[in-house]
Design an enzyme around this catalytic site. Structure first.
Site, PDB file in Angstrom:
ATOM      1  N   PRO A   2      -5.269  -6.846  -4.317  1.00 17.49           N
ATOM      2  CG  PRO A   2      -3.233  -7.915  -4.058  1.00 17.49           C
ATOM      3  CD  PRO A   2      -3.834  -6.600  -4.277  1.00 17.49           C
ATOM      4  CD  GLU A   3     -11.155  -7.463  -1.687  1.00 16.91           C
ATOM      5  OE1 GLU A   3     -12.001  -8.249  -1.229  1.00 16.91           O
ATOM      6  OE2 GLU A   3     -11.418  -6.298  -1.989  1.00 16.91           O
ATOM      7  CG  HIS A  92       7.031   0.667  -9.170  1.00 14.40           C
ATOM      8  ND1 HIS A  92       7.339   1.612  -8.215  1.00 14.40           N
ATOM      9  CD2 HIS A  92       6.422   1.342 -10.165  1.00 14.40           C
ATOM     10  CE1 HIS A  92       6.916   2.796  -8.619  1.00 14.40           C
ATOM     11  NE2 HIS A  92       6.357   2.656  -9.805  1.00 14.40           N
ATOM     12  NE  ARG A 111      -0.665   3.086  -3.876  1.00 11.00           N
ATOM     13  CZ  ARG A 111      -1.941   3.303  -3.696  1.00 11.00           C
ATOM     14  NH1 ARG A 111      -2.479   3.046  -2.532  1.00 11.00           N
ATOM     15  NH2 ARG A 111      -2.674   3.774  -4.646  1.00 11.00           N
TER      16      ARG A 111
END
Length: 279
Positions: A2-3, A92, A111
């Site tokens: 995501p930006e 996750h 992550r």
DNA sequence: CTACTTGTTGGTAT
DNA sequence: AATACCAACAAGTA
């Protein structure tokens, strides 16, 4: 990854889905994700109402009753999903907000890079990364005067300069490559060698490109999806990112990929010539 | 097994 | 002082 456009898309999705909802309890499945001991985090959030979702750069501010704000950064692969109670927990999933209406707001992050800081509202700008954040890439905040000033006083090369959130908020690796291609600027061009005319072109491309990406609900490069679970549309519009070896959409020359400041960097060697500096 | 990827911070070297 | 580079974080993919 995501930006700013993806984070803005998440903000809008969360606003629609959970603004006005009340948190019943919170589960912390991965404690390193938060800035407080899990028991303190859970206790502080019990019974709080989600008043509003704001955004600054790539940071989300979840405004809560009781003068509290969760500063949430998705980093690489953070996502929010709203699920009904009892739906299977993904491996996750790291934080679960149980809402009083029976739904759950879940934070998922493959992550585990994302971070949440619970702070008193008004102190959020003291969170690491926000102390020095640059202006929003908008017509109003990213002025020509500001760009001119910061470009004049640095000899850094443009690509890592654009990734530095203290210069401009919100650009990541994808859009940095895209706006440089749009502006016909070589990623290795030192910023103090870029003409005022080019700075203006770059400024316009940054503002317009991010606005277009927001309009298209962000990009899907890895596994990005909105809070609704819909995939972003913007990947169809990428001109150079991830297109090593493919023809430049403008001149047909093969797109080159190099490593710059430890980051993959895509550009057209013909459209984006290095100007007036030796390599 | 290694190398590589991403955003950001923080440390060290030049 | 400014800049460049590297490690760290974590986990997935090639």
């Amino acid at each position: 990854m995501p930006e700013l456009p993806e984070v803005e898309t998440v903000r809008r999705g969360l606003t629609q889905l959970v603004e006005g909802s009340t948190i019943k309890t919170v589960d912390v499945l991965y404690a390193k994700m938060i800035n407080l001991p899990p028991d303190d985090f859970k206790e502080a959030l019990r019974g709080k109402r989600i008043e509003k979702i704001d955004r600054r750069g790539k940071y989300l501010f979840i405004r809560l009753s009781g003068h509290l704000t969760i500063v949430s950064h998705l980093r690489m692969e953070g996502k929010y999903d709203v699920e009904p109670e009892g739906s299977p927990i993904d491996k996750h999933t790291h934080i679960i907000f149980h809402l009083t209406d029976g739904r759950q707001l879940r934070y998922n992050d493959t992550r585990k890079f994302g971070r949440m800081n619970l702070v008193d509202t008004g102190t959020e700008m003291q969170v690491a990364g926000l102390k020095t954040i640059g202006p929003e890439p908008t017509e109003k905040d990213l002025t020509v005067e500001y760009m001119k000033r910061i470009f004049a006083k640095s000899r850094k090369v443009i690509k890592p300069f654009l990734l530095d959130q203290s210069n401009i908020a919100g650009l990541g690796n994808i859009y940095a490559d895209e706006v440089l291609w749009l502006s016909k600027i070589n990623p290795k061009q030192p910023v103090n060698t870029i003409s005022l005319a080019k700075i203006k072109v770059l400024r316009k491309n940054i503002i317009d490109e991010l606005a277009r990406a927001i309009a298209g609900h962000g990009t899907t490069v890895h596994s990005y999806s909105t809070a609704y679970g819909e995939a972003g549309q913007f990947q169809n519009h990428l001109n150079v990112y991830g297109r090593e070896g493919e023809p430049c959409p403008r001149c047909g020359t093969k797109i080159v990929k190099i490593k710059l400041a430890q980051r993959g960097t895509h550009f057209c060697p013909k459209c984006q010539r290095l100007r007036g500096v030796k390599k």
